[in-house]
Design a protein around this motif. Structure first.
Motif, PDB file in Angstrom:
ATOM      1  N   LEU A 148      -0.731   2.282   5.714  1.00 18.61           N
ATOM      2  CA  LEU A 148      -1.167   2.478   7.091  1.00 18.61           C
ATOM      3  C   LEU A 148      -1.184   1.176   7.875  1.00 18.61           C
ATOM      4  N   PHE A 149      -1.524   0.095   7.180  1.00 18.63           N
ATOM      5  CA  PHE A 149      -1.652  -1.196   7.859  1.00 18.63           C
ATOM      6  C   PHE A 149      -0.601  -2.209   7.397  1.00 18.63           C
ATOM      7  N   SER A 150       0.447  -1.746   6.732  1.00 16.47           N
ATOM      8  CA  SER A 150       1.490  -2.668   6.277  1.00 16.47           C
ATOM      9  C   SER A 150       2.864  -2.026   6.423  1.00 16.47           C
ATOM     10  N   SER A 151       3.819  -2.833   6.807  1.00 17.28           N
ATOM     11  CA  SER A 151       5.194  -2.357   6.936  1.00 17.28           C
ATOM     12  C   SER A 151       5.956  -2.722   5.669  1.00 17.28           C
ATOM     13  N   PRO A 152       7.113  -2.105   5.430  1.00 17.55           N
ATOM     14  CA  PRO A 152       7.900  -2.476   4.253  1.00 17.55           C
ATOM     15  C   PRO A 152       8.326  -3.932   4.273  1.00 17.55           C
ATOM     16  N   TRP A 153       8.414  -4.497   5.470  1.00 16.35           N
ATOM     17  CA  TRP A 153       8.884  -5.879   5.587  1.00 16.35           C
ATOM     18  C   TRP A 153       7.779  -6.905   5.353  1.00 16.35           C
ATOM     19  N   SER A 154       6.540  -6.437   5.276  1.00 17.46           N
ATOM     20  CA  SER A 154       5.426  -7.367   5.065  1.00 17.46           C
ATOM     21  C   SER A 154       4.936  -7.369   3.615  1.00 17.46           C
ATOM     22  N   ILE A 155       5.556  -6.565   2.760  1.00 16.57           N
ATOM     23  CA  ILE A 155       5.166  -6.499   1.351  1.00 16.57           C
ATOM     24  C   ILE A 155       5.631  -7.767   0.639  1.00 16.57           C
ATOM     25  N   SER A 156       4.725  -8.455  -0.030  1.00 20.57           N
ATOM     26  CA  SER A 156       5.079  -9.697  -0.740  1.00 20.57           C
ATOM     27  C   SER A 156       5.584  -9.366  -2.143  1.00 20.57           C
ATOM     28  N   PHE A 157       6.866  -9.112  -2.244  1.00 19.43           N
ATOM     29  CA  PHE A 157       7.473  -8.798  -3.541  1.00 19.43           C
ATOM     30  C   PHE A 157       8.748  -9.605  -3.771  1.00 19.43           C
ATOM     31  N   VAL A 158       9.093 -10.437  -2.816  1.00 19.69           N
ATOM     32  CA  VAL A 158      10.317 -11.241  -2.888  1.00 19.69           C
ATOM     33  C   VAL A 158      10.024 -12.541  -3.632  1.00 19.69           C
TER      34      VAL A 158
END
Length: 245
Positions: free
Chosen positions: A106-116
């Motif tokens: 709800l409060f995060s976009s796919p581009w803000s996920i720290s998985f890189v």
């Protein structure tokens, strides 16, 4: 051959050659699973281990030792490869999501996920794009190279970027996308363009018409020039449907 000599020979290998070798697996995966910009994510999923090996190699590589062009290719490839990885890690019942925007909370976009994980650092896709690619390289054509896994995004090409070819690849991508009538076109005195130009107007010098004219084919260029100061710019609806199956 003595170990010292082997080590010396390795150190003498040009960085550009090492950089090309770095992206071999990614290049093979793209050629196998991407056709005319459409990604076969289901088949890609079967090769996920090979993708993971490539991502691990990116993480183990220090991009700071690479040439500027090799760094540019490195970060573009990283962005695209991790975007594919994001889709693969979010399969539902053996199928990819309908849209990348279905990923996240709800409060995060796919581009803000720290998985890189690249160059020994952990970051998000937003970090790669907005903290590295855009400010460091000041190259607006990257917007036609990095792929957001959506149909309206400039297509993912079927080859890896390399330092030796990145200039030609960026030029080819830009010309192709800007002259694709599904993505950009002129009707009367109105230039209809991708919303990429709205989101990143500053990267294009806040002169959309001027930028498009640099890469427009003769017919489009003639129409734009004919409109003169009456040229209007409108942004097309963005289709976030997945760019594949």
């Amino acid at each position: 051959m003595p170990k010292a000599i082997c080590l010396l020979l390795l150190l003498l290998v040009p960085l550009s050659v090492q950089a090309v070798d770095l992206h071999t697996d990614w290049d093979q995966l793209l050629k196998k699973h991407v056709h005319q910009g459409e990604v076969n994510y289901t088949a890609f999923k079967e090769d996920e281990k090979k993708l993971d090996v490539y991502l691990s190699r990116l993480d183990a590589t220090n991009p700071g030792v690479l040439s500027r062009n090799d760094q540019l290719a490195y970060y573009i490839n990283a962005y695209n490869a991790y975007t594919v990885k994001l889709i693969l890690r979010n399969f539902i019942s053996g199928r990819p999501v309908d849209s990348i925007k279905d990923i996240g909370g709800l409060f995060s976009s796919p581009w803000s996920i720290s998985f890189v994980h690249i160059g020994g650092l952990k970051m998000s896709l937003d970090d790669v794009e907005h903290e590295i690619l855009r400010p460091r390289f000041n190259e607006p054509r990257i917007h036609f190279a990095i792929n957001c896994a959506a149909k309206s995004c400039p297509p993912l090409i079927s080859e890896a970027y390399t330092g030796a070819e990145v200039e030609k690849q960026l030029q080819r991508n830009t010309v192709s996308f800007l002259n694709d009538p599904k993505a950009n076109y002129v009707a009367g005195n109105t230039l209809y363009v991708s919303k990429i130009f709205k989101w990143f107007g500053v990267d294009f010098g806040n002169d959309i018409g001027g930028f498009v004219k640099k890469y427009a084919a003769p017919e489009m260029l003639g129409t734009i020039n004919g409109a003169g100061s009456d040229l209007q710019v409108r942004f097309l609806k963005y289709d976030w449907s997945l760019n594949g199956f």
